[in-house]
Design a protein around this motif. Structure first.
Motif, PDB file in Angstrom:
ATOM      1  N   ILE A 217       9.617   4.035   0.312  1.00  0.00           N
ATOM      2  CA  ILE A 217       8.166   3.893   0.219  1.00  0.00           C
ATOM      3  C   ILE A 217       7.453   4.557   1.376  1.00  0.00           C
ATOM      4  O   ILE A 217       6.258   4.814   1.280  1.00  0.00           O
ATOM      5  CB  ILE A 217       7.732   2.404   0.115  1.00  0.00           C
ATOM      6  CG1 ILE A 217       8.350   1.588   1.240  1.00  0.00           C
ATOM      7  CG2 ILE A 217       8.094   1.851  -1.225  1.00  0.00           C
ATOM      8  CD1 ILE A 217       7.727   0.233   1.361  1.00  0.00           C
ATOM      9  N   ALA A 218       8.102   4.840   2.463  1.00  0.00           N
ATOM     10  CA  ALA A 218       7.401   5.520   3.556  1.00  0.00           C
ATOM     11  C   ALA A 218       8.401   6.298   4.383  1.00  0.00           C
ATOM     12  O   ALA A 218       9.574   5.941   4.480  1.00  0.00           O
ATOM     13  CB  ALA A 218       6.683   4.517   4.443  1.00  0.00           C
ATOM     14  N   LYS A 219       7.902   7.382   4.980  1.00  0.00           N
ATOM     15  CA  LYS A 219       8.761   8.184   5.834  1.00  0.00           C
ATOM     16  C   LYS A 219       8.210   8.176   7.243  1.00  0.00           C
ATOM     17  O   LYS A 219       7.090   7.729   7.478  1.00  0.00           O
ATOM     18  CB  LYS A 219       8.846   9.603   5.289  1.00  0.00           C
ATOM     19  CG  LYS A 219       9.651   9.622   4.011  1.00  0.00           C
ATOM     20  CD  LYS A 219       9.889  11.011   3.512  1.00  0.00           C
ATOM     21  CE  LYS A 219      10.855  10.957   2.348  1.00  0.00           C
ATOM     22  NZ  LYS A 219      10.861  12.171   1.577  1.00  0.00           N
TER      23      LYS A 219
ATOM     24  N   MET B  18      -1.093   4.634   6.752  1.00  0.00           N
ATOM     25  CA  MET B  18      -0.507   4.589   5.422  1.00  0.00           C
ATOM     26  C   MET B  18      -0.416   5.998   4.833  1.00  0.00           C
ATOM     27  O   MET B  18       0.612   6.378   4.274  1.00  0.00           O
ATOM     28  CB  MET B  18      -1.348   3.698   4.531  1.00  0.00           C
ATOM     29  CG  MET B  18      -0.549   2.918   3.566  1.00  0.00           C
ATOM     30  SD  MET B  18      -1.320   1.368   3.217  1.00  0.00           S
ATOM     31  CE  MET B  18      -2.610   1.876   2.134  1.00  0.00           C
TER      32      MET B  18
ATOM     33  N   TYR C  99       3.738  15.573   1.434  1.00  0.00           N
ATOM     34  CA  TYR C  99       3.549  16.682   0.493  1.00  0.00           C
ATOM     35  C   TYR C  99       2.701  17.789   1.111  1.00  0.00           C
ATOM     36  O   TYR C  99       2.559  18.853   0.540  1.00  0.00           O
ATOM     37  CB  TYR C  99       2.891  16.188  -0.794  1.00  0.00           C
ATOM     38  CG  TYR C  99       3.741  15.200  -1.532  1.00  0.00           C
ATOM     39  CD1 TYR C  99       4.850  15.631  -2.258  1.00  0.00           C
ATOM     40  CD2 TYR C  99       3.480  13.835  -1.482  1.00  0.00           C
ATOM     41  CE1 TYR C  99       5.659  14.739  -2.909  1.00  0.00           C
ATOM     42  CE2 TYR C  99       4.295  12.928  -2.138  1.00  0.00           C
ATOM     43  CZ  TYR C  99       5.375  13.384  -2.848  1.00  0.00           C
ATOM     44  OH  TYR C  99       6.187  12.502  -3.488  1.00  0.00           O
TER      45      TYR C  99
ATOM     46  N   SER D 167       2.343   8.066   6.529  1.00  0.00           N
ATOM     47  CA  SER D 167       3.739   7.782   6.242  1.00  0.00           C
ATOM     48  C   SER D 167       4.105   8.031   4.787  1.00  0.00           C
ATOM     49  O   SER D 167       5.270   7.982   4.439  1.00  0.00           O
ATOM     50  CB  SER D 167       4.079   6.347   6.629  1.00  0.00           C
ATOM     51  OG  SER D 167       3.301   5.464   5.879  1.00  0.00           O
ATOM     52  N   THR D 168       3.129   8.275   3.924  1.00  0.00           N
ATOM     53  CA  THR D 168       3.502   8.463   2.518  1.00  0.00           C
ATOM     54  C   THR D 168       3.107   9.842   1.986  1.00  0.00           C
ATOM     55  O   THR D 168       3.940  10.730   1.867  1.00  0.00           O
ATOM     56  CB  THR D 168       2.846   7.388   1.629  1.00  0.00           C
ATOM     57  OG1 THR D 168       1.453   7.390   1.879  1.00  0.00           O
ATOM     58  CG2 THR D 168       3.404   6.037   1.906  1.00  0.00           C
ATOM     59  N   VAL D 169       1.823  10.012   1.672  1.00  0.00           N
ATOM     60  CA  VAL D 169       1.409  11.192   0.909  1.00  0.00           C
ATOM     61  C   VAL D 169       1.446  12.464   1.753  1.00  0.00           C
ATOM     62  O   VAL D 169       1.596  13.560   1.233  1.00  0.00           O
ATOM     63  CB  VAL D 169      -0.014  10.969   0.350  1.00  0.00           C
ATOM     64  CG1 VAL D 169      -0.306  11.966  -0.729  1.00  0.00           C
ATOM     65  CG2 VAL D 169      -0.145   9.573  -0.190  1.00  0.00           C
TER      66      VAL D 169
ATOM     67  N   LEU E  30       0.957   4.200  -2.774  1.00  0.00           N
ATOM     68  CA  LEU E  30       0.628   5.582  -2.443  1.00  0.00           C
ATOM     69  C   LEU E  30       1.794   6.530  -2.708  1.00  0.00           C
ATOM     70  O   LEU E  30       1.590   7.618  -3.249  1.00  0.00           O
ATOM     71  CB  LEU E  30       0.231   5.688  -0.969  1.00  0.00           C
ATOM     72  CG  LEU E  30      -1.241   5.500  -0.681  1.00  0.00           C
ATOM     73  CD1 LEU E  30      -1.498   5.653   0.804  1.00  0.00           C
ATOM     74  CD2 LEU E  30      -2.066   6.516  -1.439  1.00  0.00           C
ATOM     75  N   SER E  31       3.009   6.110  -2.344  1.00  0.00           N
ATOM     76  CA  SER E  31       4.120   7.043  -2.553  1.00  0.00           C
ATOM     77  C   SER E  31       4.407   7.180  -4.043  1.00  0.00           C
ATOM     78  O   SER E  31       4.814   8.239  -4.507  1.00  0.00           O
ATOM     79  CB  SER E  31       5.368   6.627  -1.781  1.00  0.00           C
ATOM     80  OG  SER E  31       5.651   5.296  -1.979  1.00  0.00           O
TER      81      SER E  31
ATOM     82  N   GLY F 177       0.820  -1.203   0.000  1.00  0.00           N
ATOM     83  CA  GLY F 177       0.000   0.000   0.000  1.00  0.00           C
ATOM     84  C   GLY F 177       0.849   1.246   0.000  1.00  0.00           C
ATOM     85  O   GLY F 177       0.602   2.202  -0.738  1.00  0.00           O
ATOM     86  N   GLN F 178       1.887   1.214   0.829  1.00  0.00           N
ATOM     87  CA  GLN F 178       2.776   2.371   0.909  1.00  0.00           C
ATOM     88  C   GLN F 178       3.475   2.599  -0.422  1.00  0.00           C
ATOM     89  O   GLN F 178       3.607   3.730  -0.879  1.00  0.00           O
ATOM     90  CB  GLN F 178       3.814   2.141   1.997  1.00  0.00           C
ATOM     91  CG  GLN F 178       3.246   2.286   3.379  1.00  0.00           C
ATOM     92  CD  GLN F 178       4.251   1.883   4.434  1.00  0.00           C
ATOM     93  OE1 GLN F 178       5.129   1.064   4.200  1.00  0.00           O
ATOM     94  NE2 GLN F 178       4.106   2.451   5.606  1.00  0.00           N
TER      95      GLN F 178
ATOM     96  N   GLY G 168       1.902   9.670  -5.215  1.00  0.00           N
ATOM     97  CA  GLY G 168       2.305  10.990  -4.753  1.00  0.00           C
ATOM     98  C   GLY G 168       3.374  11.581  -5.644  1.00  0.00           C
ATOM     99  O   GLY G 168       3.279  12.731  -6.067  1.00  0.00           O
ATOM    100  N   GLN G 169       4.362  10.745  -5.972  1.00  0.00           N
ATOM    101  CA  GLN G 169       5.446  11.235  -6.813  1.00  0.00           C
ATOM    102  C   GLN G 169       4.946  11.590  -8.198  1.00  0.00           C
ATOM    103  O   GLN G 169       5.313  12.603  -8.783  1.00  0.00           O
ATOM    104  CB  GLN G 169       6.540  10.175  -6.919  1.00  0.00           C
ATOM    105  CG  GLN G 169       7.412  10.114  -5.690  1.00  0.00           C
ATOM    106  CD  GLN G 169       8.216   8.830  -5.627  1.00  0.00           C
ATOM    107  OE1 GLN G 169       8.411   8.167  -6.635  1.00  0.00           O
ATOM    108  NE2 GLN G 169       8.684   8.486  -4.457  1.00  0.00           N
TER     109      GLN G 169
END
Lengths: 286, 171
Positions: A123-125, B17, B25, B20-22, A51-52, A47-48, A55-56
């Motif tokens: 993939i996640a921060k 989720m 931004y 940690s990702t979108v 989603l990332s 999923g991550q 986003g990119q």
């Protein structure tokens, strides 16, 4: 009613104790409790990843139309530069061959010869604002284990802390928990590069234990020293941005601007030790 | 009951989720909001300390698994956050938006300060001004704004759940 309250309190105390014990055990990186974290990361990571990626892509499409003019201009500049570089490349190729011959003659060990580069996506921060831990889409399935160095083509990023099955946690050098033994390229002085909470937001880190007699100036390159055994020698960390003096103590520290732009980091390389080739290499030497 | 567990679990999963990702931004003043924290506060205000503590625990555990340095740190914080916020809910008019805004602000300040404190106290001297100025206060304001939406979302979920519960049986 009293009994219910009592049992509630009992449950609370029990849970707290269990969590504290788990915390204590999980500070040891090799303990099996950390594998427990795997369970969720295996479910979360696809999923991550998705989603990332979205986003990119979205960020890319927003800037698409503004960029065209700039891109045209840049293209011309780049073409000119390409010609120049092509010339240099031929020269360098020549040097490379010579260098290799000389190295072989001197029997020097190649810096990255023992490592395999493994590309990975972030993939996640970190969900919070304090630390700089991120997840990459490579795990123990790809042969990654803890303490593997993570770099980009520009310089050092950090190291793997907890490898999961499909993804692993990487701690960046700007995180306040990270310390890297480093060397000033010009003077060969040993220093320590650490993350700092107040500098982290700007993507900077600090350098401590600068020897008093070290000749250090703004713009000096800092590289890894190889002391400590985690990072191989000679990976670029960054440049000195500011040299400061501690008021209370007569020591200096410096602010380092890492070569890697941590805000715009998307892909990294993990340095994986060559294991299976080692035996054949030693065989060749014989 | 089963539906509730599944739906809350899915909520935590998706929020984590996104977080940690979108959400990277959506940084304002270099901070991103902590949706999981807001979710814990919302549930705790709506449903009291037991549910708040349980949701807090699982939200924290998720965060631990994504990027924690030790497993259990965020879980413990989340557990107590849910428990404490949930314990003060009875005398308040819950549907008022100002209540959730206020609680989110205070919880963020305390929660983030705990994270900062335990993250640095064993290594560096603790500084009070710069973390508050750079992270805690901006994040608290950002969280308070976002909290209104998440609170409404949480109320909607519970409305749906109680509807589903009423149909087959009452307990």
């Amino acid at each position: 009613m009293l009994r219910l309250f009592k049992s509630k309190l009992f449950i609370l105390v029990l849970t707290t104790l269990v969590i504290l014990i788990v915390m204590g055990v999980s500070t040891n990186q090799n303990s099996s409790v950390n594998q427990f974290g795997n369970v969720l990361s295996v479910i979360l990571s696809p999923g991550q990843k998705f989603l990332s990626y979205c986003g990119q892509k979205m960020e890319g499409s927003f800037t698409f139309f503004n960029d065209i003019k700039a891109v045209k201009k840049e293209n011309e500049e780049l073409k000119a530069r390409l010609d120049q570089l092509e010339k240099e490349r031929i020269e360098l190729e020549d040097y490379k061959v010579k260098n290799k011959e000389l190295r072989e003659a001197l029997n020097l060990k190649d810096q990255f010869g023992d490592y395999v580069f493994l590309g990975a996506n972030i993939i996640a921060k970190d969900p919070g604002n304090w630390f700089d831990v991120f997840n990459i889409d490579r795990g123990s399935k790809d042969g990654i284990s803890s303490d593997y160095p993570v770099i980009t083509s520009k310089g050092l990023v950090g190291k793997v802390t907890t490898p999961g099955l499909l993804s692993s946690k990487v701690i960046a050098i700007i995180d306040s928990d990270s310390t890297v033994s480093a060397r000033i390229s010009k003077t060969r002085d040993l220093v320590l590069v650490r993350g700092d909470l107040s500098l982290k937001d700007q993507g900077l880190c600090r350098m401590d234990y600068i020897p008093p007699d070290a000749d250090i100036a703004v713009g000096d390159t800092i590289e890894t020293s190889g002391v400590g055994g985690i990072f191989p020698k000679g990976i670029v960390i960054g440049k000195v941005k500011k040299v400061l003096q501690d008021n209370s103590v007569m020591t200096r520290y410096a602010v380092i601007e890492p070569a890697v732009d941590f805000k715009r980091l998307e892909e990294v390389l993990v340095l994986k030790e060559k294991v299976e080739n080692k035996s054949s290499e030693t065989g060749n030497v014989k | 009951m089963k539906a509730k567990i599944i739906i809350l679990g899915l909520c935590i999963f998706f929020i984590a989720m996104l977080q940690s990702t979108v959400l990277d931004y959506a940084r304002v003043y270099n901070v991103k909001p902590n949706l999981l924290l807001i979710f814990i506060v919302s549930i705790a205000l709506l449903k009291g300390n037991v549910e708040g503590a349980i949701v807090g625990f699982f939200c924290g555990l998720t965060q631990d698994m994504i990027a924690g340095k030790v497993i259990g740190f965020y879980a413990l914080l989340g557990l107590y956050l849910g428990l404490i916020v949930g314990s003060v809910n009875k005398r308040l008019y819950r549907e008022n938006v100002l209540v959730i805004t206020f609680f989110t602000f205070v919880s963020t300040v305390i929660y983030e300060f705990c994270v900062y404190f335990f993250g640095t106290v064993f290594r560096n001297p603790v500084d009070f001004i710069s973390p508050f100025k750079n992270v805690i206060i901006p994040e608290a304001i950002y969280n308070s704004v976002i909290s209104v939406f998440i609170y409404i979302f949480a109320i909607k979920i519970y409305d749906k759940l109680s509807e589903m519960d009423r149909l087959p049986r009452k307990y």
